[in-house]
Design a protein around this motif. Structure first.
Motif, PDB file in Angstrom:
ATOM      1  N   ALA A 259       0.843  -1.195   0.000  1.00 24.72           N
ATOM      2  CA  ALA A 259       0.000   0.000   0.000  1.00 24.72           C
ATOM      3  C   ALA A 259       0.877   1.244   0.000  1.00 24.72           C
ATOM      4  O   ALA A 259       1.771   1.381   0.840  1.00 24.72           O
ATOM      5  CB  ALA A 259      -0.921   0.004   1.215  1.00 24.72           C
ATOM      6  N   ILE A 260       0.624   2.151  -0.937  1.00 29.33           N
ATOM      7  CA  ILE A 260       1.314   3.432  -0.970  1.00 29.33           C
ATOM      8  C   ILE A 260       0.261   4.527  -1.117  1.00 29.33           C
ATOM      9  O   ILE A 260      -0.872   4.258  -1.503  1.00 29.33           O
ATOM     10  CB  ILE A 260       2.353   3.517  -2.106  1.00 29.33           C
ATOM     11  CG1 ILE A 260       1.673   3.483  -3.483  1.00 29.33           C
ATOM     12  CG2 ILE A 260       3.374   2.390  -1.999  1.00 29.33           C
ATOM     13  CD1 ILE A 260       2.632   3.757  -4.641  1.00 29.33           C
ATOM     14  N   PRO A 261       0.612   5.786  -0.808  1.00 30.34           N
ATOM     15  CA  PRO A 261      -0.377   6.869  -0.896  1.00 30.34           C
ATOM     16  C   PRO A 261      -0.892   7.075  -2.313  1.00 30.34           C
ATOM     17  O   PRO A 261      -0.271   6.664  -3.292  1.00 30.34           O
ATOM     18  CB  PRO A 261       0.415   8.089  -0.406  1.00 30.34           C
ATOM     19  CG  PRO A 261       1.518   7.528   0.433  1.00 30.34           C
ATOM     20  CD  PRO A 261       1.889   6.235  -0.216  1.00 30.34           C
ATOM     21  N   ARG A 262      -2.014   7.763  -2.415  1.00 33.27           N
ATOM     22  CA  ARG A 262      -2.660   8.012  -3.704  1.00 33.27           C
ATOM     23  C   ARG A 262      -1.996   9.159  -4.460  1.00 33.27           C
ATOM     24  O   ARG A 262      -1.957   9.143  -5.702  1.00 33.27           O
ATOM     25  CB  ARG A 262      -4.145   8.334  -3.464  1.00 33.27           C
ATOM     26  CG  ARG A 262      -4.906   8.881  -4.673  1.00 33.27           C
ATOM     27  CD  ARG A 262      -4.984   7.853  -5.784  1.00 33.27           C
ATOM     28  NE  ARG A 262      -5.788   8.354  -6.911  1.00 33.27           N
ATOM     29  CZ  ARG A 262      -5.319   9.094  -7.913  1.00 33.27           C
ATOM     30  NH1 ARG A 262      -4.039   9.445  -7.933  1.00 33.27           N
ATOM     31  NH2 ARG A 262      -6.118   9.497  -8.883  1.00 33.27           N
ATOM     32  N   THR A 263      -1.475  10.162  -3.747  1.00 37.69           N
ATOM     33  CA  THR A 263      -0.976  11.355  -4.414  1.00 37.69           C
ATOM     34  C   THR A 263       0.531  11.317  -4.602  1.00 37.69           C
ATOM     35  O   THR A 263       1.251  10.610  -3.904  1.00 37.69           O
ATOM     36  CB  THR A 263      -1.331  12.615  -3.603  1.00 37.69           C
ATOM     37  OG1 THR A 263      -0.628  12.570  -2.348  1.00 37.69           O
ATOM     38  CG2 THR A 263      -2.826  12.693  -3.344  1.00 37.69           C
ATOM     39  N   THR A 264       1.014  12.136  -5.540  1.00 41.60           N
ATOM     40  CA  THR A 264       2.462  12.259  -5.729  1.00 41.60           C
ATOM     41  C   THR A 264       3.123  12.828  -4.481  1.00 41.60           C
ATOM     42  O   THR A 264       4.246  12.447  -4.142  1.00 41.60           O
ATOM     43  CB  THR A 264       2.771  13.186  -6.923  1.00 41.60           C
ATOM     44  OG1 THR A 264       2.106  14.438  -6.733  1.00 41.60           O
ATOM     45  CG2 THR A 264       2.303  12.562  -8.223  1.00 41.60           C
ATOM     46  N   GLN A 267       3.522   9.960  -2.157  1.00 41.17           N
ATOM     47  CA  GLN A 267       4.498   9.013  -2.673  1.00 41.17           C
ATOM     48  C   GLN A 267       5.921   9.553  -2.556  1.00 41.17           C
ATOM     49  O   GLN A 267       6.884   8.784  -2.484  1.00 41.17           O
ATOM     50  CB  GLN A 267       4.163   8.666  -4.122  1.00 41.17           C
ATOM     51  CG  GLN A 267       2.869   7.870  -4.244  1.00 41.17           C
ATOM     52  CD  GLN A 267       2.380   7.723  -5.676  1.00 41.17           C
ATOM     53  OE1 GLN A 267       3.081   8.056  -6.627  1.00 41.17           O
ATOM     54  NE2 GLN A 267       1.149   7.222  -5.832  1.00 41.17           N
ATOM     55  N   ALA A 268       6.062  10.872  -2.499  1.00 42.97           N
ATOM     56  CA  ALA A 268       7.383  11.491  -2.368  1.00 42.97           C
ATOM     57  C   ALA A 268       7.949  11.363  -0.964  1.00 42.97           C
ATOM     58  O   ALA A 268       9.103  11.754  -0.727  1.00 42.97           O
ATOM     59  CB  ALA A 268       7.306  12.967  -2.753  1.00 42.97           C
ATOM     60  N   THR A 269       7.180  10.802  -0.031  1.00 43.75           N
ATOM     61  CA  THR A 269       7.637  10.699   1.366  1.00 43.75           C
ATOM     62  C   THR A 269       7.887   9.262   1.806  1.00 43.75           C
ATOM     63  O   THR A 269       8.382   9.047   2.912  1.00 43.75           O
ATOM     64  CB  THR A 269       6.607  11.324   2.321  1.00 43.75           C
ATOM     65  OG1 THR A 269       5.393  10.552   2.291  1.00 43.75           O
ATOM     66  CG2 THR A 269       6.294  12.751   1.922  1.00 43.75           C
ATOM     67  N   ILE A 270       7.525   8.279   0.986  1.00 40.18           N
ATOM     68  CA  ILE A 270       7.593   6.888   1.445  1.00 40.18           C
ATOM     69  C   ILE A 270       8.969   6.293   1.169  1.00 40.18           C
ATOM     70  O   ILE A 270       9.765   6.841   0.398  1.00 40.18           O
ATOM     71  CB  ILE A 270       6.506   6.031   0.764  1.00 40.18           C
ATOM     72  CG1 ILE A 270       6.694   6.024  -0.755  1.00 40.18           C
ATOM     73  CG2 ILE A 270       5.128   6.534   1.142  1.00 40.18           C
ATOM     74  CD1 ILE A 270       5.728   5.112  -1.487  1.00 40.18           C
ATOM     75  N   GLY A 271       9.234   5.133   1.794  1.00 37.06           N
ATOM     76  CA  GLY A 271      10.492   4.434   1.563  1.00 37.06           C
ATOM     77  C   GLY A 271      11.681   5.279   1.949  1.00 37.06           C
ATOM     78  O   GLY A 271      11.660   6.026   2.924  1.00 37.06           O
TER      79      GLY A 271
END
Length: 332
Positions: A259-264, A267-271
């Motif tokens: 599961a990852i976020p819906r927005t860019t 997504q720019a904050t994960i991992g």
């Protein structure tokens, strides 16, 4: 944000070697060129600018929707906490009232009355001990009531703040949706005004052949994303037949059980962040200072992404897509 100097020669050689090793000497064709090359017509450049602005507004609209969801979740939790605190407060008030009522009925004694009514020294000690227990119970009940009142006040404050945040998020959504609709209309009109040759160039599918996949979840995510090549981009779409850039990435990783976020923006904050020279298959490449576009690396040179309306999901050179803001490794 990290800086990404252009070191194309070394990185391209390393990536080509990796691809060569993966497929036993079979290299991939070059990625499709930037859909808006430097010598593009003014009309095409205008369309590109309008489409980029529409994508930015689309991501801002999606973020406002996320803010509203969070605000409503906070409001629901605050209301539940308030209900619990108010019930505890009611129960504790009843307990304090019982102790107070008992005092008026003579169940509570001060030290003087204990001496006057005691038949013996032992009886006096017993009565004083009981007084200590009652005093302790009363103090404990009063402290519990004070804590419950404090929790109720805090929950009420949080509920008020959450309600205000939800109202603001709704207002933001309405404003951003209006701006987005207007921008999309302008971009679509600009697209329709392009010569057929330029529309055909934008609509080219690019490379549709096989791509070597790594094992595990990353390979599964890449397989899903690559299988969407040729499908249309639509602002705000969540698939399965049309996509926007961030929904494609979310769906690809969801297909791999991640599961990852819906927005860019999310997504720019994960991992964890990695450099362009260290990019690996499956990494998410976030573009522009506003972090409004995303692609998925398929090797050290190319990425697959949903570009914009009029352009299908396709493979392109990682750096030709736009200026890189950050690269995130979701797994590993």
């Amino acid at each position: 944000m990290a800086s990404y100097p252009v070191q194309r020669t070394v990185r391209a050689a390393l990536a080509a070697s990796a691809v060569f090793a993966l497929v036993g000497g079979l290299s991939l064709p070059q990625a499709a060129a930037d859909p808006v090359p430097p010598n593009a017509s003014d009309a095409l450049k205008k369309y590109n600018d309008l489409a980029m602005e529409a994508e930015k507004l689309n991501e801002e609209h999606l973020r406002a929707e996320d803010d509203l969801t969070k605000a409503r979740t906070d409001l629901d939790q605050a209301n539940r906490d308030l209900d619990t605190a108010q019930r505890a407060q009611t129960d504790l008030r009843g307990h304090v009232d019982l102790i107070t009522e008992a005092s008026f009925e003579g169940a509570r004694f001060n030290q003087l009355s204990a001496i006057l009514v005691s038949d013996s020294q032992q009886d006096f000690l017993n009565r004083m001990s009981a007084l200590g227990v009652l005093a302790g119970e009363n103090a404990e009940a009063m402290q519990g009531l004070s804590d419950a009142v404090g929790k109720a006040d805090d929950a009420a404050r949080r509920a008020t703040d959450a309600a205000a945040n939800a109202d603001k998020a709704i207002s933001d959504i309405d404003q951003r949706k209006s701006a987005l609709d207007q921008q999309i209309t302008e971009a679509r009109n600009a697209y329709r005004a392009l010569p057929k040759s330029e529309r055909d160039a934008l609509g080219a599918d690019g490379y549709l052949g096989e791509v070597p996949l790594p094992p595990g979840q990353i390979g599964q995510a890449m397989k899903f994303a690559l299988a969407q090549r040729g499908k249309d981009y639509v602002f705000g779409s969540n698939g399965p037949n049309t996509w926007d850039c961030s929904s494609l990435m979310q769906a690809a990783y969801r297909a791999a059980g991640i599961a990852i976020p819906r927005t860019t923006y999310g997504q720019a904050t994960i991992g964890r962040e990695v450099s362009l020279n260290d990019v690996q298959p499956g990494d998410l490449v976030i573009y522009y200072s506003g972090q409004t576009h995303v692609s998925m690396a398929i090797d050290g040179i190319r990425a697959v992404h949903a570009s914009t309306e009029g352009v299908p999901v396709k493979i392109q050179d990682i750096e030709s897509i736009g200026p890189i803001s950050t690269i995130r490794r979701v797994v590993g």
